[in-house]
Scaffold this motif. Structure first.
Motif, mmCIF file in Angstrom:
data_model
loop_
_atom_site.group_PDB
_atom_site.id
_atom_site.type_symbol
_atom_site.label_atom_id
_atom_site.label_comp_id
_atom_site.label_asym_id
_atom_site.label_seq_id
_atom_site.Cartn_x
_atom_site.Cartn_y
_atom_site.Cartn_z
ATOM 1 N N GLY A 54 0.805 -1.205 0.000
ATOM 2 C CA GLY A 54 0.000 0.000 0.000
ATOM 3 C C GLY A 54 0.842 1.262 0.000
ATOM 4 N N LYS A 55 1.918 1.251 0.763
ATOM 5 C CA LYS A 55 2.793 2.417 0.864
ATOM 6 C C LYS A 55 3.833 2.440 -0.246
ATOM 7 C CE LYS A 55 5.776 4.855 4.164
ATOM 8 N NZ LYS A 55 6.348 4.850 5.544
ATOM 9 N N TYR A 56 4.349 1.260 -0.600
ATOM 10 C CA TYR A 56 5.385 1.158 -1.640
ATOM 11 C C TYR A 56 4.774 0.449 -2.846
ATOM 12 C CZ TYR A 56 8.331 2.199 2.394
ATOM 13 O OH TYR A 56 8.878 2.779 3.508
ATOM 14 N N SER A 57 4.099 1.200 -3.693
ATOM 15 C CA SER A 57 3.298 0.608 -4.765
ATOM 16 C C SER A 57 4.092 0.304 -6.025
ATOM 17 C CB SER A 57 2.133 1.540 -5.121
ATOM 18 O OG SER A 57 2.617 2.824 -5.489
ATOM 19 N N GLY A 58 5.273 0.873 -6.173
ATOM 20 C CA GLY A 58 6.074 0.634 -7.364
ATOM 21 C C GLY A 58 7.531 0.969 -7.098
ATOM 22 N N ILE A 59 8.392 0.682 -8.081
ATOM 23 C CA ILE A 59 9.827 0.897 -7.887
ATOM 24 C C ILE A 59 10.133 2.371 -7.689
ATOM 25 C CG2 ILE A 59 12.123 0.630 -8.898
ATOM 26 C CD1 ILE A 59 11.079 -1.744 -10.453
ATOM 27 N N LEU A 60 9.689 3.214 -8.626
ATOM 28 C CA LEU A 60 10.021 4.638 -8.549
ATOM 29 C C LEU A 60 9.383 5.295 -7.335
ATOM 30 C CD1 LEU A 60 9.775 5.672 -12.321
ATOM 31 C CD2 LEU A 60 11.818 5.141 -10.972
ATOM 32 N N SER A 61 8.108 4.986 -7.103
ATOM 33 C CA SER A 61 7.454 5.559 -5.934
ATOM 34 C C SER A 61 8.071 5.032 -4.643
ATOM 35 C CB SER A 61 5.955 5.252 -5.961
ATOM 36 O OG SER A 61 5.716 3.848 -5.876
ATOM 37 N N GLY A 62 8.519 3.776 -4.666
ATOM 38 C CA GLY A 62 9.174 3.210 -3.489
ATOM 39 C C GLY A 62 10.464 3.924 -3.155
ATOM 40 N N PHE A 63 11.250 4.247 -4.185
ATOM 41 C CA PHE A 63 12.469 5.027 -3.954
ATOM 42 C C PHE A 63 12.117 6.403 -3.407
ATOM 43 C CE2 PHE A 63 14.776 1.976 -6.651
ATOM 44 C CZ PHE A 63 15.968 1.900 -5.953
ATOM 45 N N GLY A 64 11.060 7.006 -3.964
ATOM 46 C CA GLY A 64 10.661 8.331 -3.510
ATOM 47 C C GLY A 64 10.238 8.339 -2.055
ATOM 48 N N VAL A 65 9.425 7.358 -1.660
ATOM 49 C CA VAL A 65 8.968 7.271 -0.269
ATOM 50 C C VAL A 65 10.151 7.037 0.661
ATOM 51 C CG1 VAL A 65 7.595 5.912 1.356
ATOM 52 C CG2 VAL A 65 6.657 6.476 -0.891
ATOM 53 N N THR A 66 11.073 6.171 0.265
ATOM 54 C CA THR A 66 12.241 5.885 1.103
ATOM 55 C C THR A 66 13.104 7.118 1.283
ATOM 56 O OG1 THR A 66 12.261 3.576 0.367
ATOM 57 C CG2 THR A 66 14.286 4.429 1.343
ATOM 58 N N LEU A 67 13.332 7.858 0.206
ATOM 59 C CA LEU A 67 14.130 9.080 0.300
ATOM 60 C C LEU A 67 13.441 10.117 1.179
ATOM 61 C CD1 LEU A 67 15.349 9.435 -3.398
ATOM 62 C CD2 LEU A 67 16.793 9.037 -1.396
ATOM 63 N N ARG A 68 12.126 10.203 1.071
ATOM 64 C CA ARG A 68 11.399 11.182 1.879
ATOM 65 C C ARG A 68 11.430 10.821 3.359
ATOM 66 N NH1 ARG A 68 6.401 10.516 -0.010
ATOM 67 N NH2 ARG A 68 5.728 9.279 1.792
ATOM 68 N N ASP A 69 11.289 9.534 3.656
ATOM 69 C CA ASP A 69 11.218 9.105 5.057
ATOM 70 C C ASP A 69 12.587 8.975 5.720
ATOM 71 O OD1 ASP A 69 8.520 8.998 4.692
ATOM 72 O OD2 ASP A 69 8.369 6.805 4.678
ATOM 73 N N ASP A 70 13.559 8.447 4.970
ATOM 74 C CA ASP A 70 14.848 8.090 5.579
ATOM 75 C C ASP A 70 16.037 8.860 5.023
ATOM 76 O OD1 ASP A 70 13.492 6.083 7.046
ATOM 77 O OD2 ASP A 70 13.683 4.680 5.380
ATOM 78 N N GLY A 71 15.828 9.632 3.963
ATOM 79 C CA GLY A 71 16.945 10.336 3.361
ATOM 80 C C GLY A 71 17.795 9.417 2.503
ATOM 81 N N LEU A 72 18.859 9.977 1.930
ATOM 82 C CA LEU A 72 19.723 9.209 1.026
ATOM 83 C C LEU A 72 20.393 8.043 1.738
ATOM 84 C CD1 LEU A 72 20.723 9.189 -1.908
ATOM 85 C CD2 LEU A 72 22.660 10.596 -1.178
ATOM 86 N N ARG A 73 20.781 8.237 2.998
ATOM 87 C CA ARG A 73 21.441 7.163 3.751
ATOM 88 C C ARG A 73 20.506 5.985 3.982
ATOM 89 N NH1 ARG A 73 24.500 9.212 8.993
ATOM 90 N NH2 ARG A 73 25.008 6.986 8.980
ATOM 91 N N GLY A 74 19.209 6.249 3.964
ATOM 92 C CA GLY A 74 18.252 5.174 4.188
ATOM 93 C C GLY A 74 18.274 4.118 3.112
ATOM 94 N N LEU A 75 18.720 4.486 1.913
ATOM 95 C CA LEU A 75 18.779 3.524 0.818
ATOM 96 C C LEU A 75 19.853 2.464 1.040
ATOM 97 C CD1 LEU A 75 18.346 5.860 -2.282
ATOM 98 C CD2 LEU A 75 16.690 4.208 -1.402
#
Length: 332
Positions: free
Chosen positions: A72-93
């Motif tokens: 529900g939160k991570y619906s696709g690859i690009l959106s998943g990267f976007g959500v991760t960057l927004r929530d955790d920043g670049l280091r979160g990846l």
């Protein structure tokens, strides 16, 4: 792949160059096929190929795991990267890189090293004629045997990695996650996912090795315009990369349902593989497949490339495309 004259493993004690072995010139020092040093260096090649490649794609793996456990939160690859960057920043990846590197280095050691061991052992048991005729089954049996032990080595770090990547607020590092998991659940926390790992990794590895071996054989037979013995090291490594990518696509499809179960299982305390499978349903286990195809295709191609590059660097014997033994030729 099999030795010239069939899939029967050569005698480890034989020395000197052999016909059709283009990566080991007569004046170059090397390691005898099947010797202990040869097998140890194959294990080293496996450590580098699996450890480095899996660590390099941690960001994609992180998004893929989160798509599986929280679609529900991570619906696709690009959106998943976007959500991760927004929530955790670049280091979160890069979250989970340490258990990924340690776990998959150990897995690669056993996967590639034991594959060579079992391939030689099974070929010797079958004899040259049956080893050649049944070579696909030989690859499947050797790779499955090797992966069984490789997953036991991988399971603890895989559990830690998934917990770090998919459970918000649990822990950010290996040093924090492993003691907490042990304190809350004991050793079971590290090995409760080993059975689903076998379900995911053994079919994956069987496809990875058998498809690679037969694809290399097909490329040299039908695509490459000159014999393998006349190809340069760079040309042979290019064939390795192409064959590895083709094998990787098939690997991703075969192993993806079990991969989805492993991701959810390691995230949730007290869950079981069958319970997760029932909850996800048929369509749920295929979430994140496209990301996994990209990831595993590239990963498998690079792993085989690195593994064969290690063989080139150490001048390890690289068996040529398998040919039927003389006894089979005479029957035709």
């Amino acid at each position: 792949m099999c030795e010239a004259g069939g899939c029967g493993a050569p005698t480890a004690g034989r020395s000197g160059p052999r016909p059709g072995r283009p990566w080991a010139a007569a004046d170059e020092p090397g390691y005898e096929y099947g010797s202990r040093r040869y097998l140890l260096l194959c294990g080293l090649g496996g450590m580098l190929s699996c450890g480095l490649t899996h660590t390099a794609i941690v960001p994609l793996d992180l998004v893929k795991c989160r798509m599986q456990v929280d679609p529900g939160k991570y619906s696709g690859i690009l959106s998943g990267f976007g959500v991760t960057l927004r929530d955790d920043g670049l280091r979160g990846l890069a979250r989970g890189w340490a258990p990924t590197f340690l776990g998959y280095s150990l897995q690669g050691l056993f996967k590639f090293g034991l594959y060579e061991v079992f391939k030689i052992h099974y070929a010797e048991r079958l004899g040259p004629e049956r080893a050649y005729a049944w070579r696909t089954g030989l690859y499947l049996a050797a790779s499955a045997s090797a992966e069984f032990f490789a997953d036991v080595a991988l399971a603890p770090m895989e559990a830690v990695k998934v917990r770090i990547q998919t459970q918000p607020g649990f822990a950010r590092t290996l040093r924090a996650a492993a003691p907490r998991m042990y304190g809350e659940e004991g050793l079971r926390a590290f090995y409760k996912g080993v059975a689903p790992l076998w379900l995911r990794q053994i079919p994956y590895t069987m496809m990875k090795f058998a498809c690679f071996e037969r694809t290399v054989e097909a490329l040299y037979t039908f695509v490459v315009p000159k014999p393998q013995s006349q190809c340069s090291k760079a040309e042979q490594l290019a064939v390795t990369f192409v064959a590895g990518y083709i094998a990787g696509v098939f690997c991703a499809v075969v192993s993806h349902p079990a991969d989805s179960v492993v991701s959810v299982l390691n995230k949730e305390k007290g869950s079981t593989a069958f319970g997760v499978l029932r909850r996800l349903g048929f369509w749920g286990v295929w979430k994140g497949l496209f990301a996994r195809i990209i990831m595993i295709g590239t990963l498998t191609a690079l792993q085989w490339f690195i593994y064969d590059s290690v063989k080139v660097y150490f001048k390890l014997p690289r068996p040529p495309v398998p040919q039927p033994p003389e006894s089979l030729k005479e029957q035709k």
